[in-house]
Enzyme design. Structure first.
Site, short mmCIF file in Angstrom:
data_model
loop_
_atom_site.label_atom_id
_atom_site.label_comp_id
_atom_site.label_asym_id
_atom_site.label_seq_id
_atom_site.Cartn_x
_atom_site.Cartn_y
_atom_site.Cartn_z
N ALA A 109 -28.91 51.34 4.20
CA ALA A 109 -29.22 49.96 3.80
C ALA A 109 -29.89 50.01 2.44
O ALA A 109 -30.28 51.09 1.96
CB ALA A 109 -30.16 49.31 4.81
N LYS A 110 -30.02 48.90 1.81
CA LYS A 110 -30.78 48.81 0.56
C LYS A 110 -31.15 47.35 0.36
O LYS A 110 -30.50 46.46 0.90
CB LYS A 110 -29.92 49.29 -0.61
#
Ligand code: NAD
Length: 424
Positions: A109-110
């Site tokens: 994720a980011k």
């Protein structure tokens, strides 16, 4: 700013091309390819924050969750004016590959907020951070999605996120939530060695490369783009090998000195003044001359798309060790390969950060506190194993190291999908 390289291509296009190249070569199952080619969730939040002068400003933040088949979503938060959904998608996707290569039980994720933190006071950044955390709500969580620092975010910002998140939980659950975020200050539940972890990982992978190539790091020269968390730590740790830092560039400008720049002294200067440009023990340099620096190793540790068809020809090194995510675009990559410049690809080279984030998460879950030797030796072991997997895969498939790194990741993900099957 003359020496501020601009983003030159959409990084998500680069990630997709890298993915397709590896998937074709390894003959990734076409059904699993469909799944991995997409992000799972893309959260955009618009939220108001009160400024110091009483005005309200609206901010846009993102959290993209690419894949969680191997474990909870994991990845940093970036505060930068260039943050957009495509950049966050690309960075989230790289996180999935990174965790898979290293063999840790995390997905990818980011996140980030599109703004320039230099233009805001510390109190405003705190309110922006807390309001963003509140807006994300249960889209993050200690067993679900665990953010960490990235460009322009640090341990202090992680502490504010922790405090905001736990404050929104029922009182009896708050102590069980410390692992909602990693990269915290040590006193607030962080791990020893997390601050230097990405730079340390860069140096461990360079050490392995040097062993393989029978290259002596003592007396070797290197130059570094970006002198924040990753760049400064990588520089300081290279010094321990007797290697010589001869040029540095950050957002304020570039500097060089052929006799060497002391990374500890430069770090103290940057912490005090905010940038390398006016460091008096080196001379200023323009961006083109910086990229042309004659040295053994280049460590990009700033932003994406710095090694491109315009700059890849300038590089005068034998190794590029990618501390940054996505510093080399597709054309830049091809040029480096044609020029037989070795590359330690980002998803291997800068994985030290997520590894020690994993250690921090484990320590929080188990109420343990590991000493630095334990953290460093476990980090080295995981990175050396990953390095060997990538090297051997490059050999087996007769391909470049970036594609090999992707193949290592995709094989693991493919295996897990085949074992678990698709619901329903
Ligand atoms: P940071 O904010 O601490 O430092 C960023 C550095 O890049 C600063 O020195 C800044 O001046 C410089 N910079 C920004 N724009 C620039 C430009 N246009 N030209 C030259 N220099 C510029 O960020 P960081 O945490 O060190 O992250 C750097 C890179 O490493 C990013 O690509 C990030 O995604 C990647 N990374 C970070 C971690 C981590 O643990 N922090 C982990 C893995 C990868």
């Amino acid at each position: 700013m003359e020496n501020t390289p601009k983003k030159q291509s959409n990084v998500y296009v680069n990630v997709t091309k890298q993915f397709n190249k590896a998937a074709d070569l390894m003959k990734l199952d076409p059904e699993i390819r469909k799944i991995l080619a997409k992000t799972t969730n893309e959260i955009t939040v618009n939220f108001p924050v009160k400024m110091d002068d009483g005005r309200i400003e609206m901010f846009t933040g993102y959290r993209v969750q690419h894949n969680n088949v191997l474990g909870p979503y994991k990845g940093g938060l970036r505060y930068h004016p260039a943050v957009d959904i495509d950049e966050v998608r690309a960075l989230a996707t790289w996180m999935t590959w990174k965790s898979a290569i290293i063999n840790i039980p995390f997905g990818g994720a980011k996140g980030g907020i599109c703004f320039d933190p230099q233009r805001y006071s510390a109190a405003e950044i705190q309110r922006i951070t807390r309001r963003f955390t509140f807006a994300l709500g249960c889209n993050i969580g200690p067993e679900y999605d665990i953010p960490a620092p990235d460009v322009n975010t640090n341990a202090q910002i992680m502490a504010w996120i922790l405090d905001t998140y736990v404050s929104t939980q029922p009182p009896h659950e708050r102590q069980a939530c410390t692992h909602v975020i990693t990269g915290k200050p040590v006193e607030a539940g962080g791990s020893l060695g997390r601050d230097k972890a990405t730079g340390q990982g860069v140096v461990y992978t360079i050490e392995e490369w040097a062993k393989d190539k029978k290259f002596n790091l003592k007396g070797a020269t290197y130059f570094v783009q970006g002198f924040g968390n990753v760049g400064s730590w990588a520089s300081i740790l290279m010094k321990q090998h007797g290697s010589k830092l001869i040029a540095v560039e950050d957002v304020t400008g570039a500097i060089s000195h052929h006799d060497g720049i002391d990374p500890d002294d430069l770090n103290a200067y940057v912490l005090e003044t905010g940038g390398v440009a006016k460091y008096s023990r080196a001379k200023p340099l323009d961006h083109k001359s910086f990229m042309s620096t004659e040295a053994d190793i280049f460590i990009p540790a700033a932003l994406e798309n710095q090694i491109t068809k315009e700059t890849a020809f300038l590089l005068n090194v034998i190794l590029v060790a990618e501390g940054a995510n996505g510093p080399t675009d597709i054309e830049g990559d091809e040029i480096l390969q044609e020029r037989k410049i070795d590359i330690l690809p980002d998803i291997l080279c800068n994985a030290g950060g997520v590894v020690v984030s994993y250690f921090e998460w484990l320590q929080n879950k188990r109420s343990e506190f590991w000493d630095l030797e334990e953290v460093d030796s476990k980090l080295r072991k995981l990175l050396v194993n990953a390095y060997m997997r990538v090297r051997d895969t490059a050999e087996k498939y007769k391909t470049d190291w970036r594609t090999a790194a992707y193949i290592v990741a995709l094989m693991r993900l493919e295996k897990v999908y085949k074992e678990r099957g698709i619901f329903p």
